[in-house]
Design a protein around this motif. Sequence first.
Motif, PDB file in Angstrom:
ATOM      1  N   ARG A 163      34.068 -36.483 -38.360  1.00  0.00           N
ATOM      2  CA  ARG A 163      34.609 -36.830 -39.678  1.00  0.00           C
ATOM      3  C   ARG A 163      34.508 -38.335 -39.938  1.00  0.00           C
ATOM      4  O   ARG A 163      34.245 -38.764 -41.066  1.00  0.00           O
ATOM      5  N   PHE A 164      34.748 -39.126 -38.877  1.00  0.00           N
ATOM      6  CA  PHE A 164      34.627 -40.580 -39.004  1.00  0.00           C
ATOM      7  C   PHE A 164      33.209 -40.975 -39.410  1.00  0.00           C
ATOM      8  O   PHE A 164      33.000 -41.784 -40.327  1.00  0.00           O
ATOM      9  N   LEU A 201      30.884 -39.057 -40.813  1.00  0.00           N
ATOM     10  CA  LEU A 201      30.581 -38.538 -42.149  1.00  0.00           C
ATOM     11  C   LEU A 201      31.206 -39.404 -43.235  1.00  0.00           C
ATOM     12  O   LEU A 201      30.563 -39.709 -44.257  1.00  0.00           O
ATOM     13  N   THR A 202      32.450 -39.837 -43.017  1.00  0.00           N
ATOM     14  CA  THR A 202      33.125 -40.688 -44.005  1.00  0.00           C
ATOM     15  C   THR A 202      32.397 -42.018 -44.175  1.00  0.00           C
ATOM     16  O   THR A 202      32.164 -42.475 -45.302  1.00  0.00           O
ATOM     17  N   ARG A 203      32.029 -42.638 -43.038  1.00  0.00           N
ATOM     18  CA  ARG A 203      31.305 -43.908 -43.108  1.00  0.00           C
ATOM     19  C   ARG A 203      29.950 -43.737 -43.791  1.00  0.00           C
ATOM     20  O   ARG A 203      29.503 -44.615 -44.535  1.00  0.00           O
ATOM     21  N   LEU A 224      29.131 -41.442 -46.095  1.00  0.00           N
ATOM     22  CA  LEU A 224      29.325 -41.214 -47.524  1.00  0.00           C
ATOM     23  C   LEU A 224      29.708 -42.489 -48.259  1.00  0.00           C
ATOM     24  O   LEU A 224      29.434 -42.621 -49.460  1.00  0.00           O
ATOM     25  N   LEU A 225      30.319 -43.437 -47.548  1.00  0.00           N
ATOM     26  CA  LEU A 225      30.668 -44.715 -48.180  1.00  0.00           C
ATOM     27  C   LEU A 225      29.438 -45.531 -48.545  1.00  0.00           C
ATOM     28  O   LEU A 225      29.530 -46.461 -49.358  1.00  0.00           O
ATOM     29  N   PHE A 238      26.618 -49.218 -41.314  1.00  0.00           N
ATOM     30  CA  PHE A 238      27.017 -47.866 -40.926  1.00  0.00           C
ATOM     31  C   PHE A 238      26.709 -47.614 -39.453  1.00  0.00           C
ATOM     32  O   PHE A 238      27.547 -47.111 -38.702  1.00  0.00           O
ATOM     33  N   ASP A 267      29.108 -49.558 -37.281  1.00  0.00           N
ATOM     34  CA  ASP A 267      30.433 -48.924 -37.243  1.00  0.00           C
ATOM     35  C   ASP A 267      30.463 -47.760 -36.255  1.00  0.00           C
ATOM     36  O   ASP A 267      31.443 -47.583 -35.521  1.00  0.00           O
ATOM     37  N   TYR A 296      39.829 -42.282 -35.026  1.00  0.00           N
ATOM     38  CA  TYR A 296      39.070 -41.455 -35.943  1.00  0.00           C
ATOM     39  C   TYR A 296      39.974 -40.742 -36.929  1.00  0.00           C
ATOM     40  O   TYR A 296      39.605 -39.895 -37.649  1.00  0.00           O
TER      41      TYR A 296
END
Length: 363
Positions: free
Chosen positions: A29-30, A32-34, A36-37, A348, A351, A363
Amino acid sequence: MSDTAAPAVSQETKPKQAKKNHLSGGFFRFVLTRFLLIIPTVFILVTVVFFVMRATGDPISAALGGRLAPDELQKRIHAAGYDRPLIVQYIDYLGGLLHGDLGTTLTDNQPVISILVHYGSATFELALLSLIVALIVGIGLGRVAACRRDHAADAGIRTFAILCYATPVFFLGLVLKLIFAIWLNVLPASGRCSLSSEMQFARLVSPTGFYIIDALQLGDMSVLADVLRHAVLPALALGLLTAGVFIRLVRTNVISTYNSGYVEAARSRGVSEKRLLSKHAWRPALIPIITVMGMQIALMLAGAVLTETTFEWKGLGFMLSQYLKARDFVAVQGIVILIAIIVAVVNFIVDVIAALVDPRVRY
């Protein structure tokens, strides 16, 4: 005894396995979130670049104004659609971006995407070589400075680091050219390779644009040596700029971990200083370097404009300076957007690597 112990062991392993699965899901999830940002980041950058480029008027008037008759200029503006409302132009530009269309340069009538493909490999090659120089010099000297804290070597290395990141890259490039290309005459002053090597590259059926890779494809070590000789001075000029930051980061963080409680505990058990550095103090010192690396790569790409201009290294930075002189804002806009996308993607990746290396990241 053995029958009752078995369930206890299985009960202990279940929470650990569940925790591991929980962390792996959290890490996904971490990531994927990064990832999508990146989309809103690039969208904001594209929007800002588009409107800033048109703050002084339409691109055709900026590039060709004064060189065309007024009626011819108006025809060109109307044909390109620059007389439409700005919001309509913006929506059309976003639609073109979604289809990979960045427009056509105004000064030499080439698709912007072909400019990016042709010259982008040169900039990426220079940035990669410069990053290698920065890591070798920065990490190596930073470790020496930490081990020789408050000695003459430490003072000398800290002074060198200050000079590295305080000296403008174009001035450092000129100094390197003066010393190694003119006084000592051991390295070429400009270009990516000699004319003979360019003729050799023309023989390739599918060149990559990365001269080191293309030289390996040819299998000619003299061409590879020529390419590397031309890359030494630009990579040094751009790499030393970042190396100064890495030196101070490594020195500060290695010294900090040396003074931490777990290192003192290991020292009290008789662990050698060499092992303390390599096993206990080294990995925590890498974490800030990885974190800062994304920002440094962004600065490196910005420094590539001056470096490529100084050494006539035909990359995106060199072409950006040429198109800025010609006020070809369509080409400038495409190059700046590509650099912004690269920076967003690199951050990305950094990160994700930092999350894998640093246990403090949640996370």
